[in-house]
Design a protein around this motif. Structure first.
Motif, short mmCIF file in Angstrom:
data_model
loop_
_atom_site.label_atom_id
_atom_site.label_comp_id
_atom_site.label_asym_id
_atom_site.label_seq_id
_atom_site.Cartn_x
_atom_site.Cartn_y
_atom_site.Cartn_z
N ALA A 181 5.13 -22.02 -81.48
CA ALA A 181 6.36 -22.82 -81.35
C ALA A 181 6.08 -24.20 -80.76
N SER A 182 4.79 -24.55 -80.58
CA SER A 182 4.37 -25.85 -80.03
C SER A 182 4.82 -26.05 -78.60
N TYR A 183 4.79 -24.96 -77.84
CA TYR A 183 5.09 -25.01 -76.41
C TYR A 183 3.85 -24.55 -75.64
N PRO A 184 2.94 -25.47 -75.34
CA PRO A 184 1.71 -25.07 -74.62
C PRO A 184 2.03 -24.55 -73.23
N VAL A 185 1.28 -23.55 -72.82
CA VAL A 185 1.50 -22.90 -71.54
C VAL A 185 0.67 -23.60 -70.46
N ARG A 186 1.31 -23.92 -69.36
CA ARG A 186 0.60 -24.55 -68.25
C ARG A 186 -0.07 -23.50 -67.36
N ASP A 187 0.59 -22.35 -67.19
CA ASP A 187 0.05 -21.34 -66.28
C ASP A 187 0.69 -20.00 -66.60
N THR A 188 -0.05 -18.95 -66.34
CA THR A 188 0.51 -17.60 -66.48
C THR A 188 0.15 -16.79 -65.24
N LYS A 189 1.03 -15.88 -64.89
CA LYS A 189 0.76 -14.98 -63.77
C LYS A 189 1.40 -13.64 -64.04
N VAL A 190 0.89 -12.64 -63.37
CA VAL A 190 1.40 -11.28 -63.54
C VAL A 190 1.96 -10.80 -62.20
N VAL A 191 3.19 -10.33 -62.23
CA VAL A 191 3.84 -9.79 -61.03
C VAL A 191 4.06 -8.30 -61.26
N ARG A 193 5.63 -4.73 -60.60
CA ARG A 193 6.88 -4.18 -60.11
C ARG A 193 6.74 -2.68 -59.89
N PRO A 194 7.67 -2.08 -59.13
CA PRO A 194 7.62 -0.61 -58.94
C PRO A 194 7.78 0.12 -60.27
N GLY A 195 7.24 1.31 -60.35
CA GLY A 195 7.38 2.11 -61.56
C GLY A 195 6.36 1.77 -62.63
N ASP A 196 5.20 1.24 -62.23
CA ASP A 196 4.13 0.90 -63.18
C ASP A 196 4.60 -0.13 -64.21
N ILE A 197 5.42 -1.05 -63.77
CA ILE A 197 5.93 -2.11 -64.64
C ILE A 197 5.34 -3.44 -64.19
N ALA A 198 4.99 -4.29 -65.13
CA ALA A 198 4.44 -5.61 -64.83
C ALA A 198 5.29 -6.67 -65.51
N GLU A 199 5.42 -7.79 -64.83
CA GLU A 199 6.17 -8.91 -65.39
C GLU A 199 5.21 -10.08 -65.60
N ILE A 200 5.07 -10.50 -66.83
CA ILE A 200 4.20 -11.62 -67.16
C ILE A 200 5.06 -12.88 -67.21
N VAL A 201 4.66 -13.89 -66.43
CA VAL A 201 5.43 -15.14 -66.35
C VAL A 201 4.57 -16.27 -66.91
N ALA A 202 5.03 -16.88 -67.98
CA ALA A 202 4.34 -18.02 -68.58
C ALA A 202 5.15 -19.28 -68.26
N THR A 203 4.50 -20.24 -67.62
CA THR A 203 5.18 -21.48 -67.22
C THR A 203 4.73 -22.62 -68.11
N LEU A 204 5.69 -23.35 -68.66
CA LEU A 204 5.38 -24.52 -69.46
C LEU A 204 6.26 -25.68 -69.01
N VAL A 205 5.73 -26.88 -69.12
CA VAL A 205 6.48 -28.06 -68.73
C VAL A 205 6.63 -28.94 -69.95
N SER A 206 7.87 -29.31 -70.24
CA SER A 206 8.13 -30.15 -71.40
C SER A 206 9.47 -30.83 -71.26
N GLN A 207 9.58 -32.01 -71.87
CA GLN A 207 10.86 -32.72 -71.90
C GLN A 207 11.56 -32.55 -73.24
N SER A 208 10.99 -31.77 -74.11
CA SER A 208 11.58 -31.63 -75.45
C SER A 208 11.85 -30.17 -75.78
N ILE A 209 12.22 -29.41 -74.79
CA ILE A 209 12.53 -27.99 -75.02
C ILE A 209 13.84 -27.87 -75.80
N GLU A 210 13.81 -27.03 -76.83
CA GLU A 210 15.02 -26.71 -77.58
C GLU A 210 15.44 -25.29 -77.20
N PRO A 211 16.58 -25.14 -76.51
CA PRO A 211 16.99 -23.79 -76.09
C PRO A 211 17.06 -22.79 -77.23
#
Length: 238
Positions: A181-191, A193-211
């Protein structure tokens, strides 16, 4: 009995005018702050103005204009420490900046009064009161204006919940979808959670994001095997 030798009626009256000027103008500034129930109200602003005036007047009596300039420099830095005590940080919200700035301005009014610049002290008081009252409607109007997501720089997070065992594969799919989608990722991290669940967070910075485009990416991710939930959010850059 040195007082009788050093006392000069003219100098005493001049000091009285300086302190009275600082007291009156400090009262005007402080009354506005007190009316709005700020932490630094009437008495604080009066004491700051009168104190600054007294120090500058004293230095002027002892060493003249050169001494006054040195004292004014110390007043500026000293009030900075006092104002720092009025600033409080609550999460991402910073409170008390306007109160600290008003204290700083009250000290400036006091310095003008102590330097026998009564007209300048009055003019500065008018500007301080104008900044705290006349600009308030403009501030409220700006705060109520919706933020244009295309004009403001923001940080966007794409969050994907998955089972801990599928972190690697889901992260790979997440990066592929965002890159497509042409949205390069600046950083990713894994959080984790309880219950053997993980949340992957991908952070991108852009001024042209289309919701709508980001919604489509998230919907596509939510349909991937091993993905429990997918969403995105944004926040203004600090």
């Amino acid at each position: 009995m040195r007082f009788l030798q050093t006392f000069q009626l003219y100098d005493f009256l001049d000091t009285l005018v300086s302190l009275l000027t600082a007291f009156v103008f400090g009262t005007l500034i402080g009354a506005e702050r007190q009316y709005r129930q700020r932490s630094a109200g009437l008495r604080t602003n009066v004491l700051v103005a009168v104190g600054a005036s007294a120090f500058v007047d004293l230095a002027n009596r002892l060493t003249g204009a050169e001494g006054s300039v040195r004292v004014i420099a110390y007043v500026v830095s000293g009030i900075g420490f006092l104002g720092a005590g009025a600033i409080m940080k609550e999460g991402r919200t910073v409170r008390g900046l306007n109160t600290a700035a008003t204290l700083w301005a009250s000290a400036a009014v006091g310095c003008c009064a102590g330097a026998d610049m009564v007209a300048q002290a009055a003019l500065l008081t008018v500007f301080v009161l104008g900044g705290n009252t006349l600009l308030r409607p403009l501030v409220n109007a700006i705060d109520r204006t919706p933020i244009d997501e295309h004009a403001s720089e923001a940080s966007y997070d794409v969050l994907v919940s998955t089972d801990s065992a599928a972190i690697a594969s889901v992260r790979e799919v997440l990066l592929e979808k965002l890159e497509a989608a042409s949205y390069p990722v600046r950083d990713t991290k894994v959080v984790h959670r309880p219950g053997d669940i993980a949340e992957i967070v991908a952070t991108l910075v852009s001024q042209s994001i289309e919701p709508d485009e980001l919604d489509a990416v998230v919907a596509s991710l939510a349909a991937q095997p091993g993905v429990r939930h997918a969403t995105w959010n944004n926040r203004a850059l600090e």
